[in-house]
Motif scaffolding. Structure first.
Motif, PDB file in Angstrom:
ATOM      1  N   LEU A   1      -0.127   8.125 -13.952  1.00 60.31           N
ATOM      2  CA  LEU A   1      -1.155   8.461 -13.539  1.00 60.31           C
ATOM      3  C   LEU A   1      -2.450   8.160 -13.708  1.00 60.31           C
ATOM      4  O   LEU A   1      -3.533   9.067 -13.553  1.00 60.31           O
ATOM      5  N   VAL A   2      -2.436   6.861 -14.527  1.00 55.50           N
ATOM      6  CA  VAL A   2      -3.953   6.016 -13.946  1.00 55.50           C
ATOM      7  C   VAL A   2      -4.167   5.978 -12.362  1.00 55.50           C
ATOM      8  O   VAL A   2      -5.067   6.687 -11.954  1.00 55.50           O
ATOM      9  N   GLY A   3      -2.971   5.671 -11.260  1.00 52.84           N
ATOM     10  CA  GLY A   3      -3.723   5.726 -10.090  1.00 52.84           C
ATOM     11  C   GLY A   3      -3.752   7.259  -9.147  1.00 52.84           C
ATOM     12  O   GLY A   3      -4.894   6.958  -8.429  1.00 52.84           O
ATOM     13  N   CYS A   4      -3.176   8.083 -10.553  1.00 50.67           N
ATOM     14  CA  CYS A   4      -3.056   9.167  -9.887  1.00 50.67           C
ATOM     15  C   CYS A   4      -4.141  10.060 -10.373  1.00 50.67           C
ATOM     16  O   CYS A   4      -5.063  10.885  -9.672  1.00 50.67           O
ATOM     17  N   ILE A   5      -5.052  10.068 -11.523  1.00 50.98           N
ATOM     18  CA  ILE A   5      -5.777  10.505 -11.932  1.00 50.98           C
ATOM     19  C   ILE A   5      -6.953  10.050 -11.418  1.00 50.98           C
ATOM     20  O   ILE A   5      -8.095  10.895 -11.849  1.00 50.98           O
ATOM     21  N   VAL A   6      -7.009   8.835 -11.880  1.00 52.98           N
ATOM     22  CA  VAL A   6      -9.060   7.984 -11.294  1.00 52.98           C
ATOM     23  C   VAL A   6      -9.750   8.331 -10.382  1.00 52.98           C
ATOM     24  O   VAL A   6     -10.664   8.719  -9.802  1.00 52.98           O
ATOM     25  N   PRO A   7      -8.224   8.172  -8.762  1.00 52.72           N
ATOM     26  CA  PRO A   7      -9.388   8.567  -7.585  1.00 52.72           C
ATOM     27  C   PRO A   7      -9.680   9.948  -7.610  1.00 52.72           C
ATOM     28  O   PRO A   7     -10.999  10.358  -7.471  1.00 52.72           O
TER      29      PRO A   7
ATOM     30  N   ARG B   1       1.003  -1.106   0.207  1.00 53.10           N
ATOM     31  CA  ARG B   1      -0.398  -0.162   0.177  1.00 53.10           C
ATOM     32  C   ARG B   1       1.108   1.524  -0.191  1.00 53.10           C
ATOM     33  O   ARG B   1       0.475   1.889  -1.525  1.00 53.10           O
ATOM     34  N   TRP B   2       1.846   1.727   1.309  1.00 52.96           N
ATOM     35  CA  TRP B   2       2.449   2.439   0.669  1.00 52.96           C
ATOM     36  C   TRP B   2       3.066   2.361  -0.229  1.00 52.96           C
ATOM     37  O   TRP B   2       3.939   3.732  -1.229  1.00 52.96           O
ATOM     38  N   ALA B   3       4.342   1.366  -1.111  1.00 50.91           N
ATOM     39  CA  ALA B   3       4.246   1.749  -2.238  1.00 50.91           C
ATOM     40  C   ALA B   3       3.432   2.435  -4.220  1.00 50.91           C
ATOM     41  O   ALA B   3       3.783   3.066  -4.315  1.00 50.91           O
ATOM     42  N   TRP B   4       1.996   2.050  -3.540  1.00 49.72           N
ATOM     43  CA  TRP B   4       1.005   2.543  -4.550  1.00 49.72           C
ATOM     44  C   TRP B   4       1.052   3.604  -4.397  1.00 49.72           C
ATOM     45  O   TRP B   4       1.098   4.274  -5.183  1.00 49.72           O
ATOM     46  N   ARG B   5       1.320   3.990  -3.061  1.00 57.08           N
ATOM     47  CA  ARG B   5       0.610   5.355  -2.579  1.00 57.08           C
ATOM     48  C   ARG B   5       1.585   6.292  -3.386  1.00 57.08           C
ATOM     49  O   ARG B   5       1.583   7.285  -3.747  1.00 57.08           O
ATOM     50  N   GLN B   6       2.948   5.958  -3.153  1.00 56.36           N
ATOM     51  CA  GLN B   6       4.051   6.605  -3.351  1.00 56.36           C
ATOM     52  C   GLN B   6       4.231   6.784  -4.942  1.00 56.36           C
ATOM     53  O   GLN B   6       4.344   8.014  -6.164  1.00 56.36           O
ATOM     54  N   LEU B   7       3.885   5.681  -5.892  1.00 59.12           N
ATOM     55  CA  LEU B   7       4.126   5.554  -7.271  1.00 59.12           C
ATOM     56  C   LEU B   7       2.385   6.522  -8.091  1.00 59.12           C
ATOM     57  O   LEU B   7       3.414   7.274  -8.739  1.00 59.12           O
ATOM     58  N   THR B   8       1.464   6.589  -7.074  1.00 62.08           N
ATOM     59  CA  THR B   8       0.396   7.422  -7.333  1.00 62.08           C
ATOM     60  C   THR B   8       0.751   8.401  -7.395  1.00 62.08           C
ATOM     61  O   THR B   8      -0.288   9.265  -7.190  1.00 62.08           O
ATOM     62  N   SER B   9       1.064   9.280  -6.335  1.00 62.44           N
ATOM     63  CA  SER B   9       1.280  10.638  -6.061  1.00 62.44           C
ATOM     64  C   SER B   9       1.768  11.329  -7.255  1.00 62.44           C
ATOM     65  O   SER B   9       2.556  10.696  -8.571  1.00 62.44           O
TER      66      SER B   9
END
Length: 544
Positions: A119-125, A41-49
């Motif tokens: 970009l997908v993880g950042c934009i979609v939410p 979860r931490w890695a995903w948050r960092q990647l999608t920032s």
């Protein structure tokens, strides 16, 4: 201490006790230690920032620089080969780093894919958050409007309901409204400029669209190059290309079956000024068919004006000269005749070329040297004055022997294998050169034959590429411009109007807030107050 009560010192747990299961579902772990799920979860948050997305976008731009500076194998294999020959020490390093094929390297693909995921993880939410915020009503009026930097107030004899109704009519045209009441009185809340965030999201979404468009083009498209001597033709089949760079999912069966023939090449040269002798304009008149046996069409191919046939484009990217030579061997047989492509080595079109006649008798004949479009001697040294054909001259070395063309190893037409060939010399042992001007013939030493310079033809270098769904990339660029304009010029603002009875009169308070910061709201406040107050109202404005 009371008698009969015994105490014992606390027992320190062993060092490994913290790792021993406690019998519950969770194990003991050190403070701050993350489980596997928490780490993901931490890695995903960092990647999608957004910060990571910007860093990856910067890395992608930096990674594309070598692709623009260093010759690319898939774009110009000949130029890449020449660069590698000139830089023997750097070539192995660049090969290991994939710098001769940047856009197909593993590291570039990794940056590309990570950027898309980010970009997908950042934009979609953010889309869902924006949609919820867009549907939500404007926030109620703050308790103390006078604490806002931009505010105004006045008193009137009108009832608060009348003032608020007038405020609703005045603000409803360009604002979203919410009406309510509290202990401090009734209020109207107005909000505008929500499309600013939409423009910001649109810009980031368009970057993703552009990346997808480029990805589709790279996977399903292709790019190739061919050098054609004027008068020759080309058919769009793999065997006709000099170099070819297909995408990973390229299907040769989908290549469009067109053909064309270059009939002429026209160059305009500057005759005066500081750029005298430089080429100014290039045209390659050609005819083409979109299918075998189809109608013949004409087109003037120019730089930055490609020929488009279906989804394929033909670009004019270079030109040069092809001296027409005739070689006869020692028995008088014609063993070579025709134009030979010489490659320019400078802006003045001083060119290098190789001629091979391996079937000559008694030994194969090879020539290697320079072509000067406008030859001159300055201080006894040969130079080329300009690229225009004013005094075409050849100066080449001659070799005789085995040219290495029968050993089964592929050999470039622009390289001469001299390992088993000897340099021809004059009878006195001095160096022999084939120095020719148009129409001249020179005899080779030792009865090896002769070389005739018959004339000069021109050649054109063409790039043929197909990029499927290029419209998707164009749409992405247009959306990016629209989103950027929206995020720059749309200013989100909120306006509140509160009206309440105080000491027998109605106190009207107006406040405005520029959510983007730095906006000048004096004119906005004045406009709202002018629409609310009666002509006899007494106004008391204040501004922090």
């Amino acid at each position: 201490m009371s008698e009969g009560i015994k105490t014992e010192p606390p027992v320190e747990p062993a060092d490994d006790a913290i790792w021993r299961p406690s019998g519950d579902r969770d194990h003991h772990r050190r403070p701050g230690e993350l489980t596997a799920v928490e780490l993901v979860r931490w890695a995903w948050r960092q990647l999608t920032s957004m910060r990571t997305a910007l860093v990856l976008l910067l890395l992608l731009a930096i990674g594309a620089i070598p692709g623009s500076v260093i010759p690319q194998q898939g774009v110009d294999a000949l130029k890449t080969s020449q660069w590698q020959t000139e830089h023997p020490h750097l070539t192995p390093i660049y090969n290991r780093l994939g710098l001769f094929g940047v856009y197909h390297s593993a590291w570039f693909a990794a940056i590309y894919l990570l950027l898309m995921v980010s970009l997908v993880g950042c934009i979609v939410p953010r889309l869902f958050v924006y949609w919820r915020g867009y549907r939500a009503p404007p926030p109620p009026a703050p308790r103390n409007l006078t604490r806002l930097p931009d505010h105004a107030s006045y008193t009137t004899d009108e009832e608060p309901e009348v003032v608020l109704e007038r405020a609703g009519r005045a603000l409803t045209r360009r604002h979203r409204l919410a009406v309510g009441s509290s202990d401090e009185g009734g209020w109207v809340s107005a909000e505008r400029g929500q499309l600013r965030e939409a423009g910001n999201l649109l810009f980031h979404l368009s970057v993703l669209v552009v990346l997808v468009g480029f990805g589709i083009g790279s996977l399903f498209g292709y790019k190739g190059g061919v050098i054609l001597v004027v008068g020759n033709g080309f058919t769009n089949t793999l065997s006709q290309y000099d170099d070819f760079d297909p995408g990973s999912l390229f299907d040769a069966g989908k290549m469009e079956p067109f053909s064309f023939k270059v009939h002429d090449f026209q160059v305009s040269w500057l005759d005066s000024g500081p750029r005298q002798g430089m080429a100014n304009d290039f045209r390659a008149p050609l005819t083409y068919r979109t299918s075998p046996g189809g109608a013949v069409h004409e087109y003037d191919l120019r730089v930055n004006h490609p020929l488009t046939i279906g989804g394929t484009q033909v670009f004019l990217i270079g030109h040069g000269y092809a001296p027409v030579l005739t070689i006869r061997d020692g028995l008088g047989h014609k063993v070579y005749s025709g134009p030979t492509i010489f490659l320019p080595e400078s802006s003045s079109f001083e060119s290098f070329g190789v001629v091979k006649a391996p079937d000559a008798k008694p030994q194969g004949i090879g020539l290697e040297g320079l072509f000067y479009p406008t030859f001159a001697l300055v201080g006894g040294n040969p130079i080329n004055v300009m690229g225009q054909l004013k005094n075409p001259t050849l100066s080449m070395l001659a070799y005789a022997g085995d040219l290495g063309m029968d050993n089964g190893t592929p050999q470039s037409v622009y390289e001469l294998d001299k390992a088993n060939a000897k340099l021809l010399k004059k009878s006195d042992g001095s160096m022999f050169r084939v120095d020719l001007q148009e129409g001249q013939t020179v005899q080779l030493p030792d009865g090896m034959g002769s070389v005739t310079f018959d004339g000069v033809k021109q050649w054109t270098r063409l790039q043929i590429s197909r990029t499927p769904d290029v419209w998707l990339t164009l749409v992405g660029v247009i959306l990016a411009l629209l989103g950027l304009l929206g995020s720059l010029f749309i200013r989100p603002r909120r306006v509140w109007v509160r009206a309440r009875r105080v000491d027998g009169s109605t106190l009207v308070e107006v406040a405005a807030l520029d959510r983007s910061g730095g906006g000048e709201l004096t004119a906005v406040l004045s406009s709202v107050v002018d629409k609310l107050q009666p002509s006899t109202g007494q106004i008391e404005e204040s501004r922090a």
